[in-house]
Motif scaffolding. Structure first.
Motif, PDB file in Angstrom:
ATOM      1  N   MET A   1     -82.785  29.298  24.461  1.00 57.14           N
ATOM      2  CA  MET A   1     -83.782  28.248  24.632  1.00 57.14           C
ATOM      3  C   MET A   1     -83.870  27.417  23.343  1.00 57.14           C
ATOM      4  O   MET A   1     -83.963  27.946  22.246  1.00 57.14           O
ATOM      5  N   ASN A   2     -83.778  26.088  23.511  1.00 62.35           N
ATOM      6  CA  ASN A   2     -83.858  25.217  22.343  1.00 62.35           C
ATOM      7  C   ASN A   2     -85.273  25.159  21.794  1.00 62.35           C
ATOM      8  O   ASN A   2     -86.241  25.108  22.542  1.00 62.35           O
ATOM      9  N   GLN A   3     -85.378  25.174  20.487  1.00 60.29           N
ATOM     10  CA  GLN A   3     -86.666  25.103  19.819  1.00 60.29           C
ATOM     11  C   GLN A   3     -86.691  23.898  18.883  1.00 60.29           C
ATOM     12  O   GLN A   3     -85.681  23.525  18.287  1.00 60.29           O
ATOM     13  N   LEU A   4     -87.869  23.273  18.778  1.00 61.78           N
ATOM     14  CA  LEU A   4     -88.054  22.157  17.859  1.00 61.78           C
ATOM     15  C   LEU A   4     -88.263  22.687  16.459  1.00 61.78           C
ATOM     16  O   LEU A   4     -89.046  23.607  16.248  1.00 61.78           O
ATOM     17  N   THR A   5     -87.553  22.116  15.504  1.00 54.25           N
ATOM     18  CA  THR A   5     -87.700  22.526  14.104  1.00 54.25           C
ATOM     19  C   THR A   5     -88.296  21.372  13.323  1.00 54.25           C
ATOM     20  O   THR A   5     -87.911  20.205  13.525  1.00 54.25           O
ATOM     21  N   PRO A   6     -89.242  21.633  12.472  1.00 48.09           N
ATOM     22  CA  PRO A   6     -89.863  20.553  11.691  1.00 48.09           C
ATOM     23  C   PRO A   6     -88.867  19.913  10.735  1.00 48.09           C
ATOM     24  O   PRO A   6     -87.960  20.576  10.222  1.00 48.09           O
ATOM     25  N   SER A   7     -89.020  18.607  10.529  1.00 47.31           N
ATOM     26  CA  SER A   7     -88.153  17.887   9.607  1.00 47.31           C
ATOM     27  C   SER A   7     -88.487  18.282   8.173  1.00 47.31           C
ATOM     28  O   SER A   7     -89.645  18.490   7.825  1.00 47.31           O
ATOM     29  N   SER A   8     -87.446  18.366   7.366  1.00 49.34           N
ATOM     30  CA  SER A   8     -87.655  18.763   5.973  1.00 49.34           C
ATOM     31  C   SER A   8     -88.158  17.618   5.109  1.00 49.34           C
ATOM     32  O   SER A   8     -88.536  17.818   3.966  1.00 49.34           O
ATOM     33  N   GLY A   9     -88.147  16.380   5.607  1.00 49.70           N
ATOM     34  CA  GLY A   9     -88.621  15.242   4.824  1.00 49.70           C
ATOM     35  C   GLY A   9     -88.581  13.970   5.645  1.00 49.70           C
ATOM     36  O   GLY A   9     -88.322  13.995   6.855  1.00 49.70           O
ATOM     37  N   LEU A  10     -88.828  12.872   5.003  1.00 47.19           N
ATOM     38  CA  LEU A  10     -88.800  11.585   5.669  1.00 47.19           C
ATOM     39  C   LEU A  10     -87.371  11.199   6.017  1.00 47.19           C
ATOM     40  O   LEU A  10     -86.415  11.554   5.326  1.00 47.19           O
ATOM     41  N   ARG A  11     -87.229  10.448   7.114  1.00 43.22           N
ATOM     42  CA  ARG A  11     -85.917   9.997   7.543  1.00 43.22           C
ATOM     43  C   ARG A  11     -85.904   8.477   7.649  1.00 43.22           C
ATOM     44  O   ARG A  11     -86.928   7.839   7.885  1.00 43.22           O
ATOM     45  N   CYS A  12     -84.734   7.914   7.493  1.00 44.61           N
ATOM     46  CA  CYS A  12     -84.564   6.461   7.541  1.00 44.61           C
ATOM     47  C   CYS A  12     -84.836   5.964   8.954  1.00 44.61           C
ATOM     48  O   CYS A  12     -84.310   6.515   9.931  1.00 44.61           O
ATOM     49  N   ALA A  13     -85.649   4.927   9.073  1.00 45.44           N
ATOM     50  CA  ALA A  13     -85.966   4.372  10.393  1.00 45.44           C
ATOM     51  C   ALA A  13     -84.774   3.647  10.997  1.00 45.44           C
ATOM     52  O   ALA A  13     -84.742   3.410  12.210  1.00 45.44           O
ATOM     53  N   ASN A  14     -83.762   3.331  10.196  1.00 45.45           N
ATOM     54  CA  ASN A  14     -82.612   2.576  10.708  1.00 45.45           C
ATOM     55  C   ASN A  14     -81.491   3.484  11.198  1.00 45.45           C
ATOM     56  O   ASN A  14     -80.982   3.290  12.297  1.00 45.45           O
ATOM     57  N   CYS A  15     -81.109   4.486  10.364  1.00 46.29           N
ATOM     58  CA  CYS A  15     -79.965   5.328  10.734  1.00 46.29           C
ATOM     59  C   CYS A  15     -80.320   6.798  10.908  1.00 46.29           C
ATOM     60  O   CYS A  15     -79.486   7.588  11.351  1.00 46.29           O
ATOM     61  N   GLY A  16     -81.545   7.204  10.547  1.00 44.37           N
ATOM     62  CA  GLY A  16     -81.971   8.579  10.747  1.00 44.37           C
ATOM     63  C   GLY A  16     -81.600   9.538   9.643  1.00 44.37           C
ATOM     64  O   GLY A  16     -81.926  10.728   9.720  1.00 44.37           O
ATOM     65  N   GLU A  17     -80.932   9.068   8.598  1.00 40.19           N
ATOM     66  CA  GLU A  17     -80.568   9.945   7.483  1.00 40.19           C
ATOM     67  C   GLU A  17     -81.825  10.372   6.719  1.00 40.19           C
ATOM     68  O   GLU A  17     -82.812   9.653   6.651  1.00 40.19           O
ATOM     69  N   GLU A  18     -81.771  11.578   6.162  1.00 38.11           N
ATOM     70  CA  GLU A  18     -82.889  12.075   5.370  1.00 38.11           C
ATOM     71  C   GLU A  18     -83.001  11.279   4.072  1.00 38.11           C
ATOM     72  O   GLU A  18     -82.012  11.037   3.384  1.00 38.11           O
ATOM     73  N   LEU A  19     -84.237  10.864   3.761  1.00 35.89           N
ATOM     74  CA  LEU A  19     -84.466  10.038   2.577  1.00 35.89           C
ATOM     75  C   LEU A  19     -84.713  10.919   1.363  1.00 35.89           C
ATOM     76  O   LEU A  19     -85.481  11.878   1.419  1.00 35.89           O
ATOM     77  N   LYS A  20     -84.074  10.539   0.262  1.00 31.31           N
ATOM     78  CA  LYS A  20     -84.248  11.265  -0.991  1.00 31.31           C
ATOM     79  C   LYS A  20     -84.616  10.317  -2.139  1.00 31.31           C
ATOM     80  O   LYS A  20     -84.491  10.672  -3.288  1.00 31.31           O
ATOM     81  N   GLY A  21     -85.037   9.140  -1.799  1.00 35.80           N
ATOM     82  CA  GLY A  21     -85.434   8.159  -2.801  1.00 35.80           C
ATOM     83  C   GLY A  21     -86.028   6.948  -2.119  1.00 35.80           C
ATOM     84  O   GLY A  21     -86.449   7.011  -0.957  1.00 35.80           O
ATOM     85  N   GLU A  22     -86.070   5.841  -2.821  1.00 40.54           N
ATOM     86  CA  GLU A  22     -86.643   4.629  -2.258  1.00 40.54           C
ATOM     87  C   GLU A  22     -85.673   3.880  -1.369  1.00 40.54           C
ATOM     88  O   GLU A  22     -86.064   2.935  -0.672  1.00 40.54           O
ATOM     89  N   PHE A  23     -84.390   4.294  -1.352  1.00 40.15           N
ATOM     90  CA  PHE A  23     -83.390   3.650  -0.516  1.00 40.15           C
ATOM     91  C   PHE A  23     -82.583   4.721   0.206  1.00 40.15           C
ATOM     92  O   PHE A  23     -82.333   5.810  -0.330  1.00 40.15           O
ATOM     93  N   CYS A  24     -82.159   4.400   1.429  1.00 45.48           N
ATOM     94  CA  CYS A  24     -81.341   5.328   2.216  1.00 45.48           C
ATOM     95  C   CYS A  24     -79.928   5.356   1.657  1.00 45.48           C
ATOM     96  O   CYS A  24     -79.311   4.295   1.453  1.00 45.48           O
ATOM     97  N   HIS A  25     -79.394   6.564   1.428  1.00 42.35           N
ATOM     98  CA  HIS A  25     -78.040   6.661   0.893  1.00 42.35           C
ATOM     99  C   HIS A  25     -76.998   6.444   1.967  1.00 42.35           C
ATOM    100  O   HIS A  25     -75.801   6.329   1.668  1.00 42.35           O
ATOM    101  N   GLY A  26     -77.433   6.371   3.230  1.00 48.86           N
ATOM    102  CA  GLY A  26     -76.488   6.138   4.317  1.00 48.86           C
ATOM    103  C   GLY A  26     -76.266   4.668   4.610  1.00 48.86           C
ATOM    104  O   GLY A  26     -75.128   4.209   4.713  1.00 48.86           O
ATOM    105  N   CYS A  27     -77.371   3.920   4.772  1.00 48.65           N
ATOM    106  CA  CYS A  27     -77.234   2.500   5.124  1.00 48.65           C
ATOM    107  C   CYS A  27     -77.791   1.558   4.064  1.00 48.65           C
ATOM    108  O   CYS A  27     -77.592   0.346   4.153  1.00 48.65           O
ATOM    109  N   GLY A  28     -78.524   2.094   3.080  1.00 49.57           N
ATOM    110  CA  GLY A  28     -79.037   1.262   2.002  1.00 49.57           C
ATOM    111  C   GLY A  28     -80.378   0.621   2.265  1.00 49.57           C
ATOM    112  O   GLY A  28     -80.886  -0.119   1.418  1.00 49.57           O
ATOM    113  N   GLN A  29     -80.995   0.861   3.420  1.00 48.92           N
ATOM    114  CA  GLN A  29     -82.277   0.224   3.731  1.00 48.92           C
ATOM    115  C   GLN A  29     -83.391   0.801   2.855  1.00 48.92           C
ATOM    116  O   GLN A  29     -83.436   1.990   2.574  1.00 48.92           O
TER     117      GLN A  29
END
Length: 390
Positions: A1-29
């Motif tokens: 059975m699939n279970q929901l796991t809490p996110s470890s931090g904020l994610r980018c609203a554009n690409c969904g990558e986990e944010l580790k600063g003021e800019f997304c390291h995936g798309c730069g937003q």
């Protein structure tokens, strides 16, 4: 059975990558949202144009007191503590020419009237007239002065034609004021001789008073119309200046406004030109063109900061001179030191950045300065012509 796991931090609203600063390291937003209160938007706008934060403390003192230091810091990759070169130069360029425009306007366009009233031979006196009779009296006096000036036997044809244009301008100003006072206008028939003289000199010198047409087949119509309008403004302004009548001060004011309107853009064009000159004189140094651009930006930023400081000190000297003469004398010596520091600074900066011996540095400094002086002089002449077309 699939279970929901809490996110470890904020994610980018554009690409969904986990944010580790003021800019997304995936798309730069950026993490900052544009949907914010207006006060935050105004704060960002001020930061965009001026960046008046702690970086200005790290930028201005070394820029003014340490020739070449800021440029070498940029070459070494240490940039985050300092204001970007173009933004620094652009902001202080606008500020310097704004205060220079105030100083020149105050020096040349002050009527000298202690009561604030315009002179009787000024067109603005017609607009300030309280009664229709006063308007007609002022009009008659101004027209008589213009007729007397036009009657001079050695008056050049362009100036004579310009006087006719000035008389028309005086009549129009008088009629506008009479209309405001609900009085009968002054008809052109009351000055038929002026019109006859103007028509005769239109044939003698049609360039100043004739219609302006520009017909260049390969240019779009909107460009030719704009050129024709600019040439017409140029002719009208120059004619009024040559006339020396009541429209001269207004024509000079228009030319000055136009000149200072195009001067910052003109000097911005000279930045890459100066960088190209440095590239040619230091071709064997194997530096990239953008490195010379940074040198040009920092050197011009220093000059604009110096010009701004000189203007502000000049205002302060004029303000305190009637009350504290010794203080104004001290300010004068500071200004003289600033003028002396400007060429010395540029020489030391050139020596530190390009690292050549003093004999070669002095020779290139003189050659580069000579070439750039004539180019700037040519650019200023272009700015004056564009200002006269304002």
């Amino acid at each position: 059975m699939n279970q929901l796991t809490p996110s470890s931090g904020l994610r980018c609203a554009n690409c969904g990558e986990e944010l580790k600063g003021e800019f997304c390291h995936g798309c730069g937003q950026s993490i900052k949202s544009v949907i914010r209160p207006v006060s935050h938007m105004l704060e960002d706008a001020g930061d965009l144009f001026f960046h008046m934060d702690e970086r200005i403390v790290h930028t201005l003192p070394p820029l003014y007191t340490k020739p070449g230091f800021l440029t070498l810091e940029y070459f070494s990759g240490r940039r985050v503590r300092y204001i970007a070169p173009f933004r620094l130069m652009f902001v202080f360029c606008l500020l310097a020419f704004f205060f220079l425009h105030l100083a020149i306007s105050d020096a040349h366009f002050d009527t000298g009237s202690h009561a604030g009233a315009p002179a009787k031979d000024d067109v603005s006196a017609l607009h300030a007239a309280a009664t229709a009779e006063e308007v007609r009296t002022l009009y008659q006096g101004q027209m008589e002065e213009l007729d007397a000036a036009k009657a001079a036997p050695d008056l050049p044809a362009p100036a004579r034609a310009a006087i006719g244009l000035s008389q028309d301008m005086v009549r129009d100003a008088a009629n506008r004021r009479l209309a405001e006072l609900k009085a009968d206008p002054i008809t052109p028939d009351t000055n038929a001789e002026t019109g006859a003289v103007k028509r005769s000199h239109r044939k003698a010198n049609g360039w100043f008073v004739g219609p302006t047409t520009v017909d260049i087949a390969w240019l779009p119509d909107v460009v030719t119309r704009r050129l024709a309008l600019g040439i017409a403004h140029f002719k009208a302004n120059i004619a009024e200046v040559l006339d020396g009548g009541p429209g001269k001060a207004e024509a000079i004011r228009r030319i000055s406004e136009g000149f200072f309107g195009v001067l910052p853009q003109t000097l911005l064009v000279m930045i890459p030109v100066f960088a190209l000159i440095l590239k040619l004189f230091y071709a064997f140094k194997r530096r990239l063109y953008m490195e010379h651009v940074i040198v040009a930006l920092h050197s011009h930023a220093f000059l604009f900061i110096s010009l701004l400081g000189l203007m502000l000190l000049g205002f302060a000297k004029d303000a305190i001179h009637p009350h504290f003469a010794l203080g104004s004398t001290v300010i004068l010596f500071v200004q003289m030191a600033m003028w002396a520091w400007m060429p010395v600074y540029l020489l030391i900066m050139q020596k530190r950045v390009y690292r050549q011996g003093w004999p070669m540095t002095l020779l290139k400094y003189w050659l580069i300065g000579s070439v750039y002086f004539w180019l700037v002089l040519f650019a200023l002449c272009i700015a004056v012509v564009l200002g006269a077309a304002h």
